[in-house]
Design a protein around this motif. Structure first.
Motif, short mmCIF file in Angstrom:
data_model
loop_
_atom_site.label_atom_id
_atom_site.label_comp_id
_atom_site.label_asym_id
_atom_site.label_seq_id
_atom_site.Cartn_x
_atom_site.Cartn_y
_atom_site.Cartn_z
N HIS A 238 0.86 -1.19 0.00
CA HIS A 238 0.00 0.00 0.00
C HIS A 238 0.90 1.24 0.00
O HIS A 238 2.04 1.17 -0.47
N ASP A 260 -7.60 -1.69 0.67
CA ASP A 260 -6.66 -1.62 -0.47
C ASP A 260 -5.25 -1.96 0.01
O ASP A 260 -4.52 -1.07 0.40
N GLU A 297 2.24 -2.63 -6.48
CA GLU A 297 1.10 -2.33 -7.36
C GLU A 297 0.85 -0.84 -7.33
O GLU A 297 0.58 -0.20 -8.35
N GLU A 298 0.94 -0.26 -6.12
CA GLU A 298 0.63 1.16 -5.95
C GLU A 298 1.62 2.06 -6.67
O GLU A 298 1.37 3.24 -6.88
N TYR A 402 -10.75 5.76 0.41
CA TYR A 402 -9.80 5.25 -0.58
C TYR A 402 -8.50 6.08 -0.59
O TYR A 402 -8.55 7.29 -0.73
N HIS A 403 -7.38 5.39 -0.42
CA HIS A 403 -6.04 6.03 -0.42
C HIS A 403 -5.91 7.11 0.65
O HIS A 403 -5.22 8.12 0.44
N HIS A 556 -6.63 2.89 -7.54
CA HIS A 556 -5.92 1.79 -6.89
C HIS A 556 -4.48 2.10 -6.61
O HIS A 556 -3.62 1.44 -7.09
ZN ZN Z 1 -4.52 1.48 -4.13
#
Ligand code: ZN
Length: 556
Positions: A238, A260, A297-298, A402-403, A556
């Motif tokens: 993350h 996430d 991924e982030e 989110y985030h 994401h």
């Molecule tokens: Zn994310």
């Protein structure tokens, strides 16, 4: 939505598949308590938001390995281990940047976003008629990114920017197209005079020392007879303490990333344990399952991208990918399924999953989208699409945490996550035996009424909507699952559940209409917004204003 006709067809296929996968139904159900334990551990403040390349992410990788090993899975990373290592960019260090005119050397500063380059060229004013292959001199109005981009667009090779105030090395996130050095006003005045008086050649050195860090994917295999595998993945990294991907501007705090993507990680770990030899495992299947815990991924799908470029199982043996990213906000017992159209192989397993819920009288809905989420969904399944491998995406939607540091473990719906995980077990078992359909179909791009591909236009303004991707309003429109705190949409009184029907004079049938509409407005504009709330058409006024600095975001 499935028509009656295809349902009947699916049911026949389904009976065959159910007969083949009856062992799947006898597996012990995944418990909400275990999911909660994994998420609580991964999303605790002690794990510092699991940013790729940090000790915290390494601790999380070790946590995953311990559980995978105990369950009797086979290591499938580098050299017989569970880990696959790869390098990612670390924050750059500032070196000794200089500007040389004749024999005079001036100490100057640069930006971490600048390329590390040396240029020897003529210095000209930024507004000169021709700046092609030259170094331009300008005074900054504080809009450094725009100023550098403009110089680059005009053909300059580098820019010397003067500023009244000290500009920090990391003041500009991301990457800039040409080399930048920063000077003070005194030097600017001298250079202005020099350039005014005639031709000035300078040697410019922007000294930015790039660093790398090591990140790691965690990979575990439940083998099959044929050597073919289905990959099932979730990213476990993350945002750490915030930074570029954060939507909480100016906040330095642990971004816990419970939804996430501790949620997907926990579900994947429980599934992996189910497939482990020490936990009963599957009756050895024809195809194996590779459980992939992606890192970075982030930072741009880096872990999954590294794997498809450096696969630990040869790609021709990889039939499909299943991606779980943000699957914890399922309190309403529904999940959005994107990119199912990339492989016919997904049809039967989805039907099996739905049949499992129906047979057990469980209320859990799959919103199977006709195509992909806007932008493809922005998660690890896209690394597989790039290699023409069918990849499907399970996603419970965006939300106002989110985030942000508030994406916390107590906000997830564990009982419903367990229901989702049980259904996914059916889905994966079915994918292990489904006869064919592993040919890749490109994700369907949105098309307009004439069948022309629609390109998403870039929005000029911040609206602050959180679209509900899983909702498909009957008569069109874009349904919101909420609004971003402090956003124009929130100030205009819009709420989760509202269906946007018209923005200024643009009618909204889907999210693409909505995004197109935003490309025509500017900050300060006030517009009318028409929306349906509880079946009633309403109108509100919305005024655009800039998003707070530092909150640039990417899905994401
Ligand atoms: Zn994310």
């Amino acid at each position: 939505m499935t028509t009656g006709k295809t349902m009947a067809f699916n049911r026949i296929a389904l009976l065959i598949v159910l007969a083949l996968t009856s062992c799947a139904s006898q597996r012990a159900a995944i418990s909400a308590g275990e999911l909660r334990n994994h998420v609580s551990w991964l999303a605790a403040d002690e794990q510092e938001g699991r940013e790729a390349g940090t000790d915290a992410a390494a601790r999380s990788a070790v946590y995953l390995r311990r559980h995978l090993d105990a369950a009797g899975l086979i290591p499938a990373g580098d050299n017989g281990t569970y880990f696959q290592y790869f390098d990612i960019a670390a924050p750059s260090l500032e070196g000794a940047s200089t500007l040389m005119i004749g024999n005079d050397v001036f100490d100057v500063n640069t930006l971490s976003a600048s390329p590390a380059q040396t240029h020897h060229a003529q210095l000209v004013f930024a507004d000169a008629d021709d700046v092609e292959d030259m170094i331009v001199l300008a005074k900054s109005d504080g809009e450094i990114r725009a100023e550098v981009r403009e110089a680059a667009a005009n053909g300059a090779v580098a820019i010397v920017l003067a500023s009244d105030e000290f500009v920090a090395f990391d003041a500009v996130p991301g990457k800039l197209p040409i080399a930048v050095v920063l000077i003070d006003i005194k030097l600017y005045e001298k250079l202005t005079l020099d350039v005014f008086n005639g031709k000035v050649n300078v040697r410019l050195k922007a000294d930015v020392q790039k660093q790398t860090k090591r990140a790691r994917n965690v990979l575990a295999l439940s083998p099959g007879i044929s050597g073919e595998v289905i990959t099932v993945g979730a990213h476990f990294d993350h945002l750490g303490w915030g930074g570029e991907g954060s939507l909480a501007p100016g906040t330095y705090a642990v971004h816990n990333g419970a939804d996430d993507n501790a949620s997907g990680t926990a579900v994947l770990l429980e599934l992996a344990e189910m497939w482990g030899a020490n936990r009963g495992g599957p009756v050895v299947a024809n195809r194996g399952v590779l459980f992939c815990f992606w890192s970075a991924e982030e930072k741009g799908l880096l872990g999954s991208d590294y794997w498809v470029e450096n696969p630990t199982i040869p790609l021709p043996r990889v039939l499909a990918n299943v991606n779980l990213d943000m699957v914890g906000r399922v309190a309403e017992s529904k999940i959005t399924v994107g990119s199912a159209s990339t492989g016919d192989c997904f049809g039967e397993p989805l039907a099996v999953m739905q049949a499992y819920y129906a047979a057990n009288e469980i209320d859990f809905k799959l919103n199977i989208m006709k195509g992909s989420l806007p932008g493809g969904g922005g998660s690890d399944h896209m690394s597989f699409h790039k290699k023409s491998i069918p990849a499907i995406f399970f996603f419970s939607g965006l939300h106002s945490d989110y985030h942000k540091p508030s994406d916390d473990a107590h906000k997830l719906a564990y009982p419903q996550m367990a229901v989702l995980a049980d259904g996914l077990a059916e889905f994966i078992a079915s994918l292990q035996v489904v006869a064919d359909g592993f040919e890749y179909h490109k994700p369907q791009a949105p098309v307009d009424e004439e069948g022309e591909v629609r390109h998403v236009k870039r929005a000029n303004v911040w609206f602050g909507s959180i679209p509900d991707y899983g909702a498909e309003p009957l008569d069109g429109g874009m349904q919101l699952s909420g609004t971003s705190p402090g956003s124009p949409a929130e100030k205009a009184g819009l709420l989760g559940g509202d269906i946007l029907k018209q923005v200024a004079d643009v009618e909204i049938f889907d999210i693409y209409d909505f995004m197109d509409s935003l490309s025509t407005f500017n900050n300060g504009d006030t517009i009318g917004v028409k929306f349906l709330r509880d079946g009633e058409m309403k109108t509100t006024q919305l005024t655009f204003f800039p998003r707070p600095v530092g909150s640039a975001g990417r899905p994401h």
